[in-house]
Scaffold this active site. Structure first.
Site, PDB file in Angstrom:
ATOM      1  N   TYR A 141       0.804  -1.217   0.000  1.00 54.81           N
ATOM      2  CA  TYR A 141       0.000   0.000   0.000  1.00 54.81           C
ATOM      3  C   TYR A 141       0.842   1.275   0.000  1.00 54.81           C
ATOM      4  CZ  TYR A 141      -4.660  -2.026   0.792  1.00 54.81           C
ATOM      5  OH  TYR A 141      -5.852  -2.673   0.666  1.00 54.81           O
ATOM      6  N   LYS A 191       4.425 -14.906   1.028  1.00 51.65           N
ATOM      7  CA  LYS A 191       4.587 -15.506  -0.298  1.00 51.65           C
ATOM      8  C   LYS A 191       6.082 -15.678  -0.508  1.00 51.65           C
ATOM      9  CE  LYS A 191       2.986 -16.978  -4.276  1.00 51.65           C
ATOM     10  NZ  LYS A 191       2.195 -18.223  -4.418  1.00 51.65           N
ATOM     11  N   ASP A 223      -1.556 -18.057  -0.756  1.00 47.62           N
ATOM     12  CA  ASP A 223      -2.554 -18.778  -1.578  1.00 47.62           C
ATOM     13  C   ASP A 223      -3.104 -19.985  -0.818  1.00 47.62           C
ATOM     14  OD1 ASP A 223       0.035 -19.753  -1.797  1.00 47.62           O
ATOM     15  OD2 ASP A 223      -0.042 -20.116  -3.956  1.00 47.62           O
ATOM     16  N   ASP A 247      -5.701  -7.436   3.805  1.00 42.04           N
ATOM     17  CA  ASP A 247      -6.915  -6.818   3.265  1.00 42.04           C
ATOM     18  C   ASP A 247      -7.769  -7.879   2.579  1.00 42.04           C
ATOM     19  OD1 ASP A 247      -8.704  -4.767   2.353  1.00 42.04           O
ATOM     20  OD2 ASP A 247      -7.750  -4.943   0.380  1.00 42.04           O
ATOM     21  N   ASP A 251     -11.506  -9.907   4.028  1.00 38.00           N
ATOM     22  CA  ASP A 251     -12.795  -9.927   3.317  1.00 38.00           C
ATOM     23  C   ASP A 251     -13.265 -11.376   3.163  1.00 38.00           C
ATOM     24  OD1 ASP A 251     -12.826  -7.156   2.940  1.00 38.00           O
ATOM     25  OD2 ASP A 251     -13.617  -7.351   0.896  1.00 38.00           O
TER      26      ASP A 251
HETATM   27  C1  IPM Z   1     -10.175  -1.983   4.363  1.00 37.11           C
HETATM   28  C2  IPM Z   1     -10.548  -1.282   3.074  1.00 37.11           C
HETATM   29  C3  IPM Z   1      -9.486  -0.247   2.766  1.00 37.11           C
HETATM   30  C4  IPM Z   1      -8.171  -0.955   2.592  1.00 37.11           C
HETATM   31  C5  IPM Z   1      -9.797   0.648   1.542  1.00 37.11           C
HETATM   32  C6  IPM Z   1     -11.108   1.356   1.691  1.00 37.11           C
HETATM   33  C7  IPM Z   1      -8.679   1.617   1.277  1.00 37.11           C
HETATM   34  O1  IPM Z   1     -10.693  -2.199   2.051  1.00 37.11           O
HETATM   35  O2  IPM Z   1     -10.052  -1.292   5.394  1.00 37.11           O
HETATM   36  O3  IPM Z   1     -10.030  -3.199   4.349  1.00 37.11           O
HETATM   37  O4  IPM Z   1      -7.893  -1.489   1.516  1.00 37.11           O
HETATM   38  O5  IPM Z   1      -7.397  -0.988   3.555  1.00 37.11           O
HETATM   39 MG    MG Z   2     -10.574  -4.219   2.688  1.00 35.48          MG
END
Ligand code: IPM
Ligand code: MG
Length: 360
Positions: A141, A191, A223, A247, A251
């Site tokens: 990032y 990785k 992975d 990140d 999710d």
């Molecule tokens: C998270 C979000 C953020 C990230 C975005 C909104 C920049 O996806 O907090 O997981 O990628 O960190």
């Molecule tokens: Mg996110």
């Protein structure tokens, strides 16, 4: 006790969920005799609209000077132009960097009452209790160079995955610290078969592992980790990983809990938890995004934000008892079958918060 909390409701459903979460905090303040002074500021798309920048210096300074920051969500189609010079997400990244919150804690638990809201088979979800620790101020990032230009008549873009040893060291040490009061297992995700930064990561994780013989350490490629999160999620305890890996994996992990709307997060700076008594500056936010499709309808699930408030009480305000009061109230409400739309229910954002407040 008296605290200053900066609120950054942000965009989309952010203001709705933060609004309900502050009602919960008000109830806590009344009941346990604290004073929470809320100061609301703009960050994200709303700040671009008003000030022409996603995070102003003043807002960052106000956040730095407060005891904790509560964030809703940022972003939306309105600010999605790939050629725009600022984006809502940039404000969030600048805020994380500006606060120095390098450790993003994302706990993933599956409430028994929500097992049916998850696409996984119920037996896979038994005993799932994962703490993902995502490195938040380095890695892909933030690495430099990061830019786009024309090169030899072609479009060229680059992002860089970079880490210094100390950045890896402090996050791995935090993972081991937090594993001590859990199941004593750390999974370091990298990785290392491809990336040099991952080989450094793995080496440092191994060294910290040697210094902590009471904790089981395993290394897993990202992975493989993403597959195991679905095939055997209960095999994880503490997971520690690079910014972007974390990140993506969180999710994925949120699917286990039935809905992204359930999950809180805490982003902490130094000195890291849990050793210090004074409380550490922290940024607290649900892991879900701004959900533009349901914004303004009053149907978003406020639980991720309300549980983020519990983490704020625990880590920044050092009010463990009050933190548990919120978590217990949420547990009881979920156990009662209360559900917002994301979980297949009919409760509004306000009604869900009311249910939680009633049990405080
Ligand atoms: C998270 C979000 C953020 C990230 C975005 C909104 C920049 O996806 O907090 O997981 O990628 O960190
Ligand atoms: Mg996110």
């Amino acid at each position: 006790m008296k605290f200053t909390i900066t609120l950054l409701p942000g965009d989309g459903i952010g203001p709705e969920v933060v609004g309900e979460a502050t009602r919960v905090l008000d109830v806590i303040a009344n009941k346990y005799d604290h004073t929470f002074n809320f100061q609301e500021r703009l960050m994200g798309g709303c700040s671009i609209d008003k000030f022409g920048t996603s995070l102003t210096d003043e807002t960052l300074a106000d956040c730095q000077a407060s005891d904790a920051v509560l964030l809703g969500a940022v972003g939306g189609p309105k600010w999605d132009d790939p050629n725009a010079k600022d984006r809502p997400e940039r404000g969030l990244l600048a805020l994380r960097k500006g606060l120095g919150v390098f450790a993003n804690l994302r706990p993933v638990k599956v409430h028994p009452a929500l097992v049916d809201s998850s696409p996984l088979k119920p037996e896979k979800l038994k005993d799932v209790d994962i703490l993902v620790i995502r490195e938040l101020t380095g890695g892909l990032y933030f690495g430099q160079p990061k830019m786009r230009e024309r090169r030899d008549g072609k479009q060229y873009a680059v992002d860089t995955l970079e880490y210094y040893d100390y950045e890896i060291q402090r996050i791995i040490e935090l993972a081991f610290d937090l594993a001590k009061s859990r199941k004593k297992k750390v999974t370091s995700v990298d990785k290392a078969n491809v990336l040099e930064s991952s080989r450094l990561w793995r080496q440092i994780a191994s060294n910290v592992g040697t210094a902590n013989p009471g904790i089981q350490l395993e290394h897993t490629l990202v992975d493989t980790a993403s597959m195991r999160l679905i095939t055997s999620p209960a095999s994880f305890d503490v997971v520690v990983t690079e910014n972007m890996f974390g990140d993506i994996l969180t999710d994925e992990a949120s699917v286990l809990a039935g809905s992204m709307g359930m999950l809180p997060s805490a982003s902490l700076g130094e000195p890291a938890v849990p050793a210090n008594e004074a409380g550490v500056i922290g940024l607290y936010e649900p892991i879900h995004g701004s959900a533009p499709d349901i914004a303004g309808k009053g149907i978003a699930n406020p639980i991720g934000t309300i549980l983020s408030c519990a983490l704020m009480l625990r880590y920044s305000l050092k009010l463990e008892f009050e933190a548990q009061a919120i978590e217990n109230a949420v547990d009881a409400v979920v156990a009662s079958g209360a559900k917002t739309a994301d979980l297949g229910g009919t409760l509004t954002t306000r009604q869900m918060a009311d249910e939680i407040i009633e049990r405080l």
